[in-house]
Design a protein around this motif. Structure first.
Motif, PDB file in Angstrom:
ATOM      1  N   PHE A   1       0.833  -1.202   0.000  1.00  0.00           N
ATOM      2  CA  PHE A   1       0.000   0.000   0.000  1.00  0.00           C
ATOM      3  C   PHE A   1       0.871   1.255   0.000  1.00  0.00           C
ATOM      4  O   PHE A   1       0.576   2.228  -0.723  1.00  0.00           O
ATOM      5  N   ILE A   2       1.926   1.244   0.795  1.00  0.00           N
ATOM      6  CA  ILE A   2       2.828   2.396   0.838  1.00  0.00           C
ATOM      7  C   ILE A   2       3.477   2.627  -0.521  1.00  0.00           C
ATOM      8  O   ILE A   2       3.560   3.767  -1.006  1.00  0.00           O
ATOM      9  N   VAL A   3       3.926   1.548  -1.158  1.00  0.00           N
ATOM     10  CA  VAL A   3       4.545   1.661  -2.487  1.00  0.00           C
ATOM     11  C   VAL A   3       3.572   2.295  -3.482  1.00  0.00           C
ATOM     12  O   VAL A   3       3.929   3.205  -4.241  1.00  0.00           O
TER      13      VAL A   3
ATOM     14  N   TYR B   1      -4.799  -0.418 -11.674  1.00  0.00           N
ATOM     15  CA  TYR B   1      -4.584  -1.392 -12.752  1.00  0.00           C
ATOM     16  C   TYR B   1      -3.080  -1.564 -13.026  1.00  0.00           C
ATOM     17  O   TYR B   1      -2.599  -2.686 -13.214  1.00  0.00           O
ATOM     18  N   LYS B   2      -2.375  -0.473 -13.019  1.00  0.00           N
ATOM     19  CA  LYS B   2      -0.924  -0.505 -13.277  1.00  0.00           C
ATOM     20  C   LYS B   2      -0.200  -1.375 -12.258  1.00  0.00           C
ATOM     21  O   LYS B   2       0.771  -2.065 -12.595  1.00  0.00           O
ATOM     22  N   PHE B   3      -0.677  -1.386 -11.009  1.00  0.00           N
ATOM     23  CA  PHE B   3       0.018  -2.108  -9.953  1.00  0.00           C
ATOM     24  C   PHE B   3      -0.559  -3.500  -9.675  1.00  0.00           C
ATOM     25  O   PHE B   3      -0.132  -4.146  -8.725  1.00  0.00           O
ATOM     26  N   GLY B   4      -1.510  -3.943 -10.491  1.00  0.00           N
ATOM     27  CA  GLY B   4      -1.941  -5.336 -10.356  1.00  0.00           C
ATOM     28  C   GLY B   4      -3.353  -5.584  -9.904  1.00  0.00           C
ATOM     29  O   GLY B   4      -3.671  -6.691  -9.448  1.00  0.00           O
ATOM     30  N   ALA B   5      -4.238  -4.590 -10.010  1.00  0.00           N
ATOM     31  CA  ALA B   5      -5.632  -4.801  -9.631  1.00  0.00           C
ATOM     32  C   ALA B   5      -6.260  -5.891 -10.500  1.00  0.00           C
ATOM     33  O   ALA B   5      -5.875  -6.085 -11.654  1.00  0.00           O
ATOM     34  N   PHE B   6      -7.214  -6.600  -9.936  1.00  0.00           N
ATOM     35  CA  PHE B   6      -7.936  -7.607 -10.706  1.00  0.00           C
ATOM     36  C   PHE B   6      -8.828  -6.901 -11.715  1.00  0.00           C
ATOM     37  O   PHE B   6      -9.557  -5.971 -11.366  1.00  0.00           O
ATOM     38  N   ALA B   7      -8.781  -7.327 -12.971  1.00  0.00           N
ATOM     39  CA  ALA B   7      -9.507  -6.626 -14.027  1.00  0.00           C
ATOM     40  C   ALA B   7     -10.164  -7.603 -14.987  1.00  0.00           C
ATOM     41  O   ALA B   7      -9.557  -8.607 -15.374  1.00  0.00           O
ATOM     42  N   THR B   8     -11.412  -7.321 -15.331  1.00  0.00           N
ATOM     43  CA  THR B   8     -12.121  -8.119 -16.330  1.00  0.00           C
ATOM     44  C   THR B   8     -12.856  -7.190 -17.289  1.00  0.00           C
ATOM     45  O   THR B   8     -13.134  -6.028 -16.967  1.00  0.00           O
ATOM     46  N   ASN B   9     -13.158  -7.718 -18.454  1.00  0.00           N
ATOM     47  CA  ASN B   9     -13.968  -7.015 -19.439  1.00  0.00           C
ATOM     48  C   ASN B   9     -14.867  -8.054 -20.102  1.00  0.00           C
ATOM     49  O   ASN B   9     -14.362  -9.038 -20.652  1.00  0.00           O
TER      50      ASN B   9
ATOM     51  N   MET C   1      -3.730  -5.455  -2.421  1.00  0.00           N
ATOM     52  CA  MET C   1      -3.911  -4.045  -2.744  1.00  0.00           C
ATOM     53  C   MET C   1      -5.161  -3.501  -2.045  1.00  0.00           C
ATOM     54  O   MET C   1      -6.122  -4.227  -1.815  1.00  0.00           O
ATOM     55  N   HIS C   2      -5.135  -2.188  -1.750  1.00  0.00           N
ATOM     56  CA  HIS C   2      -6.281  -1.535  -1.121  1.00  0.00           C
ATOM     57  C   HIS C   2      -6.464  -0.140  -1.701  1.00  0.00           C
ATOM     58  O   HIS C   2      -5.495   0.510  -2.100  1.00  0.00           O
ATOM     59  N   SER C   3      -7.723   0.297  -1.724  1.00  0.00           N
ATOM     60  CA  SER C   3      -8.048   1.548  -2.405  1.00  0.00           C
ATOM     61  C   SER C   3      -7.837   2.783  -1.545  1.00  0.00           C
ATOM     62  O   SER C   3      -7.924   3.906  -2.042  1.00  0.00           O
ATOM     63  N   GLY C   4      -7.578   2.599  -0.274  1.00  0.00           N
ATOM     64  CA  GLY C   4      -7.365   3.738   0.609  1.00  0.00           C
ATOM     65  C   GLY C   4      -6.961   3.277   1.989  1.00  0.00           C
ATOM     66  O   GLY C   4      -7.002   2.081   2.300  1.00  0.00           O
ATOM     67  N   ILE C   5      -6.589   4.220   2.832  1.00  0.00           N
ATOM     68  CA  ILE C   5      -6.084   3.873   4.159  1.00  0.00           C
ATOM     69  C   ILE C   5      -7.176   3.233   5.016  1.00  0.00           C
ATOM     70  O   ILE C   5      -6.906   2.294   5.785  1.00  0.00           O
ATOM     71  N   GLU C   6      -8.416   3.676   4.892  1.00  0.00           N
ATOM     72  CA  GLU C   6      -9.500   3.079   5.672  1.00  0.00           C
ATOM     73  C   GLU C   6      -9.743   1.635   5.245  1.00  0.00           C
ATOM     74  O   GLU C   6      -9.960   0.752   6.092  1.00  0.00           O
ATOM     75  N   HIS C   7      -9.709   1.401   3.949  1.00  0.00           N
ATOM     76  CA  HIS C   7      -9.871   0.060   3.402  1.00  0.00           C
ATOM     77  C   HIS C   7      -8.775  -0.858   3.943  1.00  0.00           C
ATOM     78  O   HIS C   7      -9.033  -1.984   4.389  1.00  0.00           O
ATOM     79  N   LEU C   8      -7.554  -0.366   3.917  1.00  0.00           N
ATOM     80  CA  LEU C   8      -6.410  -1.138   4.408  1.00  0.00           C
ATOM     81  C   LEU C   8      -6.550  -1.444   5.900  1.00  0.00           C
ATOM     82  O   LEU C   8      -6.403  -2.602   6.324  1.00  0.00           O
ATOM     83  N   LEU C   9      -6.820  -0.427   6.704  1.00  0.00           N
ATOM     84  CA  LEU C   9      -6.885  -0.611   8.156  1.00  0.00           C
ATOM     85  C   LEU C   9      -8.021  -1.547   8.553  1.00  0.00           C
ATOM     86  O   LEU C   9      -7.860  -2.376   9.461  1.00  0.00           O
ATOM     87  N   TYR C  10      -9.160  -1.439   7.897  1.00  0.00           N
ATOM     88  CA  TYR C  10     -10.306  -2.302   8.195  1.00  0.00           C
ATOM     89  C   TYR C  10      -9.936  -3.765   7.952  1.00  0.00           C
ATOM     90  O   TYR C  10     -10.189  -4.636   8.796  1.00  0.00           O
TER      91      TYR C  10
END
Length: 213
Positions: A30-32, A46-54, A74-83
């Protein structure tokens, strides 16, 4: 109550090495990602490896299968990570002890992968024309909840009443939360929990067979 943590920091690291490593990897990654851009940006994720479908071009995300794993860290924000890290910190240790560290590591990853897979399948069934981007350890964490749900239902003697009630409460709250909060991937949670329930059932049966052999 097996979910109360009394260990010192050093004891925790020694007793639960895989859980400790998973928490560390999530925080470091997350820090990176945060240092190099906005973790909540779809393009950056997406650049860092998020799961993606189309639905049209890659409905199950198999063109780049490594995203099934990288997105779990991976997490979308600090709250997401901490939870998610709080949930991992508290609820994962008893399962790591039950399964042993190596088996637990594979279990965790498989549940996270299953969560992404379920999300992709439902996306295809619904025929959503938009690309799907997903991040987070929730699928794997719900896999942990799935294991304890199995134990609560079929191995009650292994859990005290307070722990069983905690498992039921978390799952009920999790479903409600997934419906009410925007951008929460309900099906990733369901897929992870279902995989965790079934995987633990397999481990439990194998353990029973060894004892009776």
């Amino acid at each position: 109550m097996i979910f109360l943590r009394y260990e010192s920091f050093r004891s925790y690291l020694k007793l639960y090495p895989v859980t400790s490593a998973l928490i560390a990897l999530n925080i470091i990654y997350f820090i990176v990602i945060a240092v190099s851009g906005d973790p909540n940006s779809i393009v950056h994720a997406y650049k860092f490896g998020a799961f993606a479908t189309n639905v049209e071009f890659d409905p199950y995300g198999t063109d780049e299968p490594w995203r099934y794993v990288t997105s779990i860290f991976m997490h979308s924000g600090i709250e997401h990570l901490l939870y998610n890290m709080f949930a991992l910190l508290v609820f994962a240790p008893p399962l790591e002890r039950l399964l042993n560290s190596v088996r637990y590591a594979f279990y965790y990853l498989l549940c996270g992968i299953a969560g992404n897979a379920m999300s992709a399948v439902v996306n295809v069934i619904e025929g959503d024309p938009n690309s799907h981007i997903g991040v987070g350890a929730s699928g794997a964490i719900y896999g942990i909840y799935g294991a304890f749900l199995y134990i609560s239902l079929f191995r009650k003697s292994q859990l005290d009443e307070s722990s069983r009630k905690t498992v039921y409460t978390i799952l009920i709250f999790g479903v409600i939360y997934s419906f009410l909060v925007p951008r929460v991937d309900l099906w990733a949670h369901v897929g992870g929990a279902l995989a965790g329930f079934l995987l633990y059932r397999v481990f439990d049966r194998l353990k029973t067979r060894r004892r009776s052999a």
